[in-house]
Design a protein around this motif. Sequence first.
Motif, PDB file in Angstrom:
ATOM      1  N   VAL A   1      -0.633 -12.381  -2.181  1.00 22.42           N
ATOM      2  CA  VAL A   1       0.614 -13.244  -2.064  1.00 22.42           C
ATOM      3  C   VAL A   1       1.706 -12.580  -2.724  1.00 22.42           C
ATOM      4  CG1 VAL A   1       1.830 -15.456  -2.570  1.00 22.42           C
ATOM      5  CG2 VAL A   1      -0.372 -15.327  -1.573  1.00 22.42           C
ATOM      6  N   GLN A   2       1.467 -12.440  -3.973  1.00 20.82           N
ATOM      7  CA  GLN A   2       2.261 -11.462  -5.011  1.00 20.82           C
ATOM      8  C   GLN A   2       2.853 -10.511  -4.467  1.00 20.82           C
ATOM      9  OE1 GLN A   2       0.307 -11.936  -8.806  1.00 20.82           O
ATOM     10  NE2 GLN A   2       1.302 -13.961  -9.342  1.00 20.82           N
ATOM     11  N   SER A   3       1.872  -9.578  -3.956  1.00 23.91           N
ATOM     12  CA  SER A   3       2.095  -8.283  -3.526  1.00 23.91           C
ATOM     13  C   SER A   3       3.130  -8.386  -2.227  1.00 23.91           C
ATOM     14  CB  SER A   3       1.166  -7.482  -3.425  1.00 23.91           C
ATOM     15  OG  SER A   3       0.158  -7.903  -2.151  1.00 23.91           O
ATOM     16  N   SER A   4       2.804  -9.228  -1.481  1.00 28.84           N
ATOM     17  CA  SER A   4       3.466  -9.343  -0.099  1.00 28.84           C
ATOM     18  C   SER A   4       4.906  -9.772  -0.173  1.00 28.84           C
ATOM     19  CB  SER A   4       2.731 -10.357   0.967  1.00 28.84           C
ATOM     20  OG  SER A   4       1.389 -10.047   1.281  1.00 28.84           O
ATOM     21  N   PHE A   5       5.243 -10.947  -0.929  1.00 27.40           N
ATOM     22  CA  PHE A   5       6.486 -11.052  -1.075  1.00 27.40           C
ATOM     23  C   PHE A   5       7.340 -10.198  -2.163  1.00 27.40           C
ATOM     24  CE2 PHE A   5       4.423 -15.185   0.313  1.00 27.40           C
ATOM     25  CZ  PHE A   5       5.416 -15.647   1.146  1.00 27.40           C
ATOM     26  N   GLY A   6       6.577  -9.700  -3.029  1.00 26.28           N
ATOM     27  CA  GLY A   6       7.186  -8.544  -4.017  1.00 26.28           C
ATOM     28  C   GLY A   6       7.431  -7.322  -3.330  1.00 26.28           C
ATOM     29  N   LEU A   7       6.710  -6.976  -2.359  1.00 28.06           N
ATOM     30  CA  LEU A   7       7.174  -5.744  -1.410  1.00 28.06           C
ATOM     31  C   LEU A   7       8.215  -6.270  -0.652  1.00 28.06           C
ATOM     32  CD1 LEU A   7       3.622  -4.437  -0.336  1.00 28.06           C
ATOM     33  CD2 LEU A   7       5.489  -3.071  -1.715  1.00 28.06           C
ATOM     34  N   ALA A   8       8.375  -7.601  -0.025  1.00 29.12           N
ATOM     35  CA  ALA A   8       9.373  -7.732   0.657  1.00 29.12           C
ATOM     36  C   ALA A   8      10.993  -7.635  -0.135  1.00 29.12           C
ATOM     37  CB  ALA A   8       9.108  -9.137   1.392  1.00 29.12           C
ATOM     38  N   ASN A   9      10.688  -8.122  -1.218  1.00 27.90           N
ATOM     39  CA  ASN A   9      12.018  -8.153  -2.155  1.00 27.90           C
ATOM     40  C   ASN A   9      12.108  -6.621  -2.519  1.00 27.90           C
ATOM     41  OD1 ASN A   9      12.754  -7.815  -5.124  1.00 27.90           O
ATOM     42  ND2 ASN A   9      13.697  -9.731  -4.383  1.00 27.90           N
ATOM     43  N   ALA A  10      11.461  -5.727  -2.829  1.00 28.85           N
ATOM     44  CA  ALA A  10      11.581  -4.464  -3.019  1.00 28.85           C
ATOM     45  C   ALA A  10      12.082  -3.843  -1.888  1.00 28.85           C
ATOM     46  CB  ALA A  10      10.338  -3.888  -3.632  1.00 28.85           C
ATOM     47  N   LEU A  11      11.597  -3.724  -0.650  1.00 26.95           N
ATOM     48  CA  LEU A  11      12.139  -3.119   0.507  1.00 26.95           C
ATOM     49  C   LEU A  11      13.506  -3.701   0.932  1.00 26.95           C
ATOM     50  CD1 LEU A  11       8.705  -3.001   2.473  1.00 26.95           C
ATOM     51  CD2 LEU A  11       9.885  -1.107   1.294  1.00 26.95           C
ATOM     52  N   LEU A  12      13.722  -5.273   0.798  1.00 25.10           N
ATOM     53  CA  LEU A  12      14.905  -5.637   1.324  1.00 25.10           C
ATOM     54  C   LEU A  12      15.908  -5.381   0.108  1.00 25.10           C
ATOM     55  CD1 LEU A  12      13.888  -9.262   2.470  1.00 25.10           C
ATOM     56  CD2 LEU A  12      14.691  -7.239   3.874  1.00 25.10           C
TER      57      LEU A  12
ATOM     58  N   PHE B   1      17.830   0.861  -6.215  1.00 22.64           N
ATOM     59  CA  PHE B   1      16.944   1.485  -5.530  1.00 22.64           C
ATOM     60  C   PHE B   1      15.760   1.924  -6.349  1.00 22.64           C
ATOM     61  CE2 PHE B   1      15.302   5.856  -3.729  1.00 22.64           C
ATOM     62  CZ  PHE B   1      14.822   5.196  -2.692  1.00 22.64           C
ATOM     63  N   ALA B   2      16.295   2.771  -7.414  1.00 22.72           N
ATOM     64  CA  ALA B   2      15.200   3.160  -8.480  1.00 22.72           C
ATOM     65  C   ALA B   2      14.148   2.089  -8.960  1.00 22.72           C
ATOM     66  CB  ALA B   2      15.743   3.832  -9.643  1.00 22.72           C
ATOM     67  N   GLN B   3      14.975   0.891  -9.083  1.00 22.36           N
ATOM     68  CA  GLN B   3      14.029  -0.260  -9.556  1.00 22.36           C
ATOM     69  C   GLN B   3      13.021  -0.604  -8.480  1.00 22.36           C
ATOM     70  OE1 GLN B   3      15.812  -2.651 -12.361  1.00 22.36           O
ATOM     71  NE2 GLN B   3      14.504  -4.490 -11.937  1.00 22.36           N
ATOM     72  N   ALA B   4      13.883  -0.673  -7.226  1.00 18.11           N
ATOM     73  CA  ALA B   4      12.948  -1.197  -6.033  1.00 18.11           C
ATOM     74  C   ALA B   4      11.775  -0.492  -5.775  1.00 18.11           C
ATOM     75  CB  ALA B   4      14.107  -1.370  -4.822  1.00 18.11           C
ATOM     76  N   MET B   5      11.934   1.021  -6.094  1.00 21.53           N
ATOM     77  CA  MET B   5      10.999   1.924  -5.741  1.00 21.53           C
ATOM     78  C   MET B   5       9.835   1.738  -6.703  1.00 21.53           C
ATOM     79  SD  MET B   5      11.448   3.336  -3.058  1.00 21.53           S
ATOM     80  CE  MET B   5      10.147   4.761  -3.219  1.00 21.53           C
ATOM     81  N   ASN B   6      10.180   1.274  -8.014  1.00 21.28           N
ATOM     82  CA  ASN B   6       9.198   0.780  -9.170  1.00 21.28           C
ATOM     83  C   ASN B   6       8.355  -0.142  -8.700  1.00 21.28           C
ATOM     84  OD1 ASN B   6       9.342   3.226 -10.825  1.00 21.28           O
ATOM     85  ND2 ASN B   6      11.292   2.268 -11.758  1.00 21.28           N
ATOM     86  N   PHE B   7       8.950  -1.226  -8.093  1.00 22.20           N
ATOM     87  CA  PHE B   7       8.491  -2.418  -7.945  1.00 22.20           C
ATOM     88  C   PHE B   7       7.421  -2.361  -6.740  1.00 22.20           C
ATOM     89  CE2 PHE B   7      11.812  -5.177 -10.074  1.00 22.20           C
ATOM     90  CZ  PHE B   7      11.059  -5.136 -11.307  1.00 22.20           C
ATOM     91  N   ILE B   8       8.073  -1.382  -5.439  1.00 16.77           N
ATOM     92  CA  ILE B   8       7.086  -1.098  -4.594  1.00 16.77           C
ATOM     93  C   ILE B   8       5.909  -0.456  -5.102  1.00 16.77           C
ATOM     94  CG2 ILE B   8       6.898   0.541  -2.651  1.00 16.77           C
ATOM     95  CD1 ILE B   8       9.680   0.195  -2.034  1.00 16.77           C
ATOM     96  N   CYS B   9       5.747   0.351  -5.983  1.00 15.66           N
ATOM     97  CA  CYS B   9       4.690   0.999  -6.409  1.00 15.66           C
ATOM     98  C   CYS B   9       3.892  -0.115  -7.149  1.00 15.66           C
ATOM     99  CB  CYS B   9       5.039   2.261  -7.487  1.00 15.66           C
ATOM    100  SG  CYS B   9       5.608   3.563  -6.734  1.00 15.66           S
ATOM    101  N   TYR B  10       4.234  -1.114  -7.812  1.00 13.41           N
ATOM    102  CA  TYR B  10       3.837  -2.058  -8.513  1.00 13.41           C
ATOM    103  C   TYR B  10       3.204  -3.086  -7.804  1.00 13.41           C
ATOM    104  CZ  TYR B  10       3.220  -6.317 -11.766  1.00 13.41           C
ATOM    105  OH  TYR B  10       2.974  -7.340 -12.317  1.00 13.41           O
ATOM    106  N   TYR B  11       3.844  -3.527  -6.732  1.00 15.77           N
ATOM    107  CA  TYR B  11       3.207  -4.439  -5.693  1.00 15.77           C
ATOM    108  C   TYR B  11       2.343  -3.774  -4.796  1.00 15.77           C
ATOM    109  CZ  TYR B  11       6.597  -7.968  -7.601  1.00 15.77           C
ATOM    110  OH  TYR B  11       7.268  -8.759  -8.316  1.00 15.77           O
TER     111      TYR B  11
END
Length: 542
Positions: free
Chosen positions: A354-365, A229-239
Amino acid sequence: MSTEDHVVNEGGNIQGSDLNDNEYAETEDSPIIDPRERDENKVDGKEDNHRKRSNMLRMIAICGISMLGYGIYGAAYDQWIYVRFAKDALGNNFSQLHHLSARDPCFRGNKSESPYKSDLLQAQAKTARFGVWTMLCALIPSLFTNILLGVFSDQIGRRLIFIAPMAGNVIRVAITCAVALWDLNVHYILIGSFINGVSGDFGAFFMAMFVYTADNTSKGNNRSLLMVFAQAMNFICYYLTLLASGYYIEAEGYVWPMVTGLGALFLSFVLCLFFIRETLDKSQVRRQGMILGIKSIFGFYFEEPENPLFRKGDFIVLGLVIFVYGSSLGGIAITTIFLMSEPFCWGSTRLGNVQSSFGLANALLSTGLMKLMHLIMGDEQVALLSLLAGIANRFLFAFANYNWQIYTAYAVSALELPVLAIIRSILSRMIRPNQRGSLFASVAVIETATFAMSGAGLNELYASTVAEWKGLTFFVIGCIVFVSALILFIYIIVISRRRAKSPALVVNGSAQRYDSETRAERTSSDSSGIINAAGVDYEDVY
């Protein structure tokens, strides 16, 4: 009873071990606590849980701001450095074309193929080789820095491993912004990379994040879930920043997005100084010299652990998975120039979208998928499935010639959960809390070493083969991920057999057993009071 069996006797000690049951097991025969003392313990427990939640929220918020800054800076830098070398390759022609670089990096206009294709292939090769030098300048010094930070974090505290890499990253980005703003020699960037490496680079940053998460969590799967979850939140911000960065770059060019990223990184550094609280329990600190401290970092792989449930071979095998899988991550930097060139020619906006859409999907999922997978499998199996998704992603990139193939590759990567975060969680359950800094330092050293070797090698491979088969590098990366999945698969088989044949831990006639995967208590028909040693919930300690 065999010599491998561990028995908790009435005195509270585990026979065959120098550890007592306060560290490894709790029995039903524990002394009755005074009601007032029990109430005080409940209050203290609530306050401790509140403080831990507060610590996690602060850490996630501050690291999130840092990733916001790095996201917008990184997106602009990866494109700018390619355009900077394209400028050198195109010579005088660049002055007529530079305004198109953000929208049409191939400079092909209405033509089906760029008239400058050979020059741009040369620019790709130079960009990849410059990436080799920036990696080496950062990763070689960070190899030694992460060892020292790991030693000191278990003695001085955790704040140190947050502050050091954040400070180095701010300096590195400031130097790069100066080079871009005033059109200085690109080799000044290597100075910033070296300073960033001396401060620990991203190996230290993620080491800090995972150690801090381990300090503020417990209970097996809960810890791995929160690490993801912590890493996912970082990636959400990144994407999220990538989503906006494409439009920002098209509107303002590359330099001002980089400067904006620098501002966010500096803000996160200041917030870290004032709001990250220390979590190291100084009462558990074992003071030791530098040599012993360094030895403690690598001792996990050479000495049998104190925890009787695990072997040193477990650390070696999981360390090997980190080493091999980490080698595959060294080629991430080439993805941008791969997509900016023929036949894709993606501009800043499409790259960002593209990178943000799929990256956000990964982070949220990722957090939800992790929770669902934990209902039917353990951390090891989740990591294996994530590696299989990673293999599919790399092979799709390797053979891609059309945009739909790239979209499919990104869609598959949405199922690739943070493998290294999961393995860190598995490792953290094998050792004591006051050993986490040393353990995660050893992981950071392994990652840094692999990034240095594989990053340089994969970038050079791309530079050498871009004209013949530009996807060859991704094919090699896919094979590397396959090897890491194979190692983990063998480990799962070995650990499963060991759990089935594990020695017994006798606990004062208690007739309970624990499930080895979920660590949930279940009723046993065995009245002898034996708890399967592979399933005892050691998370009260670890």
